[in-house]
Design a protein around this motif. Sequence first.
Motif, PDB file in Angstrom:
ATOM      1  N   HIS B  47       0.835  -1.200   0.000  1.00  0.00           N
ATOM      2  CA  HIS B  47       0.000   0.000   0.000  1.00  0.00           C
ATOM      3  C   HIS B  47       0.877   1.260   0.000  1.00  0.00           C
ATOM      4  CE1 HIS B  47      -4.094   1.624   1.648  1.00  0.00           C
ATOM      5  NE2 HIS B  47      -3.660   2.317   0.619  1.00  0.00           N
ATOM      6  N   SER B  71      -7.942   5.790   0.467  1.00  0.00           N
ATOM      7  CA  SER B  71      -6.779   4.923   0.425  1.00  0.00           C
ATOM      8  C   SER B  71      -5.794   5.326   1.526  1.00  0.00           C
ATOM      9  CB  SER B  71      -6.131   5.026  -0.961  1.00  0.00           C
ATOM     10  OG  SER B  71      -4.889   4.394  -0.973  1.00  0.00           O
ATOM     11  N   VAL B 105     -11.172   0.221   1.891  1.00  0.00           N
ATOM     12  CA  VAL B 105     -10.439  -0.068   0.656  1.00  0.00           C
ATOM     13  C   VAL B 105     -11.424  -0.522  -0.425  1.00  0.00           C
ATOM     14  CG1 VAL B 105      -8.676  -1.524  -0.394  1.00  0.00           C
ATOM     15  CG2 VAL B 105      -8.288  -0.546   1.854  1.00  0.00           C
TER      16      VAL B 105
END
Lengths: 451, 262
Positions: B47, B71, B105
Motif C-alpha cells: 500500500h 486509500s 479499501v
Amino acid sequence: MRSAGKFFASVKLAIVLFILITLASILGTLIPQGRSAAEYAARYGGLSGLFVSLQLTRLYQSFWYLALLLFFGLNTVVCTLSRFGPKWRRAFGPIAATDAQTLMTLKVKSRFRLALPAAAAKDRIAGLLRSRHYILTESGRVNGIILLARKRRTGLFGSDIVHLGLLVILIGGFISGLGGRRADVPLLEGQTADIPRAAFQVRLDKFETEYYPRGEVKDWKSTVTVLENGAPVLTRVVEVNHPLAYGGYNFYQTSYGWDWDSPRLELEVRKRADPAFSKTVALRVGERMPVDDADVDHVVVRQFIPDFVIGEGNKVQSRSQEPNNPAALVEAWKGEERVFGGWIFAKFPDFGQGHVAGQSALAFVLKKYTAAPYSVLEAAKDPGVNFIWLGCLLVMAGFFLAFYWPPREIRVVLDEVQGKVEVTAGGQAAKSRETFQSEFDRIFDSARRPA
Amino acid sequence: MTESTLFTIAFALYVGALIVYFASLFVRREKWTRNGLALAAAGLVFHTAALILRTVVSRHAPFTNMYESLSFLSWAMVLALVVFSRKSRVPRLGPYLMLIVVGLVALASSPLMPKEATPLVPALQSYWLWLHVSVTLLGEAFFAVAFISSLLYLAADTEEKKERLDALSYRAVAVGFPLFTLGGLVFGMVWAYRAWGRYWGWDPKEVWSLITWFVFALYLHTRIVMGWKGKRSAIIAIVGFLAALFTYFGVNYLLAGLHSYA
C-alpha cells in the motif's frame, strides 16, 4: 462574587458548555448560514421568522453563541487558576511530611537496608536519582532524612498551557471579529485602486489564467504593484495560496472575470442575395457603426451576453462569466428603417436570425468577442491572527507536555536503625506506569547492591 | 508495476489478514493473530508503495479526491494497528480494525470512485495539502483504534479485558487527539489563512472538526478530572469517532461548503 467564582470553577460547567457548544454548532451546520431572507422563507416557511429572530441564520455570530464562547473562556480561566496553586506546590513546593508507612502504601515501592552511614547512603541514592535526571529536595527529620526526587515537572502544567492557548485563541478570535477588515478589490489590467484606510494603492499590471494541457485551470496569476504616493514600491505575483503581504494587509487572489459590459466585437455583414458580399466591422456595445453600403447605413449592438441563456420569465441572462455561448443583439438601419434586428450567436451562426431577420436581406456573424480580463483581490487585515498562531503553539506544546511528558515523583525516607540505614522509597507517575516501575526498580536495585 | 496493481495486492493481503484474524478469534491461537498482523503489515508495504508511486506519477500529494483520501485513511489505520498491536495485548483489535480497513479499501476500489489522478485545482496547490490532510487522517486512524477498543469494551466480559481495552482506548486518543488538533485544526487554520485569507470561516467542515474536537475534549475532561472510566468513556470515544467520520465523509455529501475537494 464568591458564588460566581464557584460556578465558573466547576468542571461540570465545562462539560455542560462542551455539550451546548457542540449542539449549537451542529445546528449551525444544518441551517445554511447567512443566506437571503427569501431563501429562508422558501426553505422554512413560517418558521423562518423565528429562525431569524433567534439568530439561527447567523448563528456563529449570534449574541448567544458568542455568550457561550465567553462563558467557555471564563470557565477555562477560573478552572485553571483554581487548580494552579496546589499543582505549583506539587511541582516546586517543599517536602510535605512523609513517613515510611505512607510510602509503603504506594504501588511502586521498595524497602531495604544498607550497611552504610546515613549520609553515605543518602549520597548514593541521590547520585542514582540525579543520574536519571531527577531534581532533589532534601529535608532532615528525627533520626533520618527525607529525599524528594521530581522530574518532568513541567508535565504537570500541560493542561494549563493548553487552556492558556485556548484562551489566547479565543481572544484572537474576538480581536479578528472586532478589528478585522476585508474588502474585494476588482481591478482591470492597468487599473489602480485605493485600499480603504491604508496609505497606499495597488495596481494590477497583468492578469493571466494558466491552463493544464487538458484544459483545466492551473493557476490564476495577478501581477500587482504597490504604489505609495504614486511611486511603485514593489511588484509581486499574487496567486491562490500565495498572497501578497504589505502594510498590514494581505492580498488574496479570490476571483476573476471579464469585463463583458464593454467587449470588443467584430461583426461580419452578409447579404442573402449575394454570397460573395462580406464586410466586417469592429465595434463596441451601443456604438453606431456606419457600413458603407447601399442596403445598410449602420449597425449597432444593443447588448452582448457571454453565456446566453433564457432564464425565468423569459429573461435573457448570462449563465456564467465564461464565453460559452456568446450572443449579440444586433440592429441594422437603412435611414429610418430597421432592416435587421435580433440575437446572433457566435457558436450557432445559422440559428434563428431574429424576428426581423426572417424578412431581412441581411445576415450577421459574430466573429470576434473579447473583453478585458479583471482580477478580484481580497484585501484583508486581521489584527487577531498572531494571537491565533501563538495560541495554537501553546495548545500543541501543552498537549505534548500533558500526554508525553508525564511527571514522576519519588520519595525516599532514610532511617537509622541499629547502626544500619533503612531505606523506604515510593514513587508516583501520572502516566506510563510500567516504564516508571522499571526505572524505579533499576534505581533501587543499584542502590541495594553492595558498592 | 502500476499503482493499481500494487493497490490490488495490498487489498488482497488485507482481505487475507482479515480472514486469518477472524479465524484467530475462533481457534484462539496467538499464532493466527500474529499471522494476521504479518499479512496486514505486508499489505501495508504494498500500500505504501502504491501511495508513493501515485505521488510520483501524479506529482501531487496522494489525497486530493475521495479515492485517494480513502486509500490514505485505510493506510493510516493499518499503520495504527501495527503500532498498537505490539504493546496493547488486545488480540481482537486486529480483526475488527481490519474489517473497517477492508471496508474503506473496498469503497475506494468501487466503480463509484473516480480513480484517475486529476491535476490540482489552484486552491490545492500548496504544501499545506500534505501537512493538513496527512496529519488529520493519521489522527482519525487512531480515533478508529479508540473506536474499536471502545466497542470491544462494551462487549467485554472480564474485568481484566475491560481494563486493557479502556487503557488502549485512552492511549489511542492520546495519540489521535493531538494529531487531529495539529493537522485538522492548526494546519487547517494556517492553510485557510494562506489560501482564503481567513483562518476560520465557520465552513461546515471546519465546524464539524471543532465538534469532533469538543467530543474528545469531553472524553479527556470527564476521564481525567471527573474520573469517568470504562463504559461512559467508551461511549464518548465511539461518538467522537463517529463525529470524525462525519467530518470526513458526511459533510461532503450532506452539507454544502468550501471543502468540496475530497
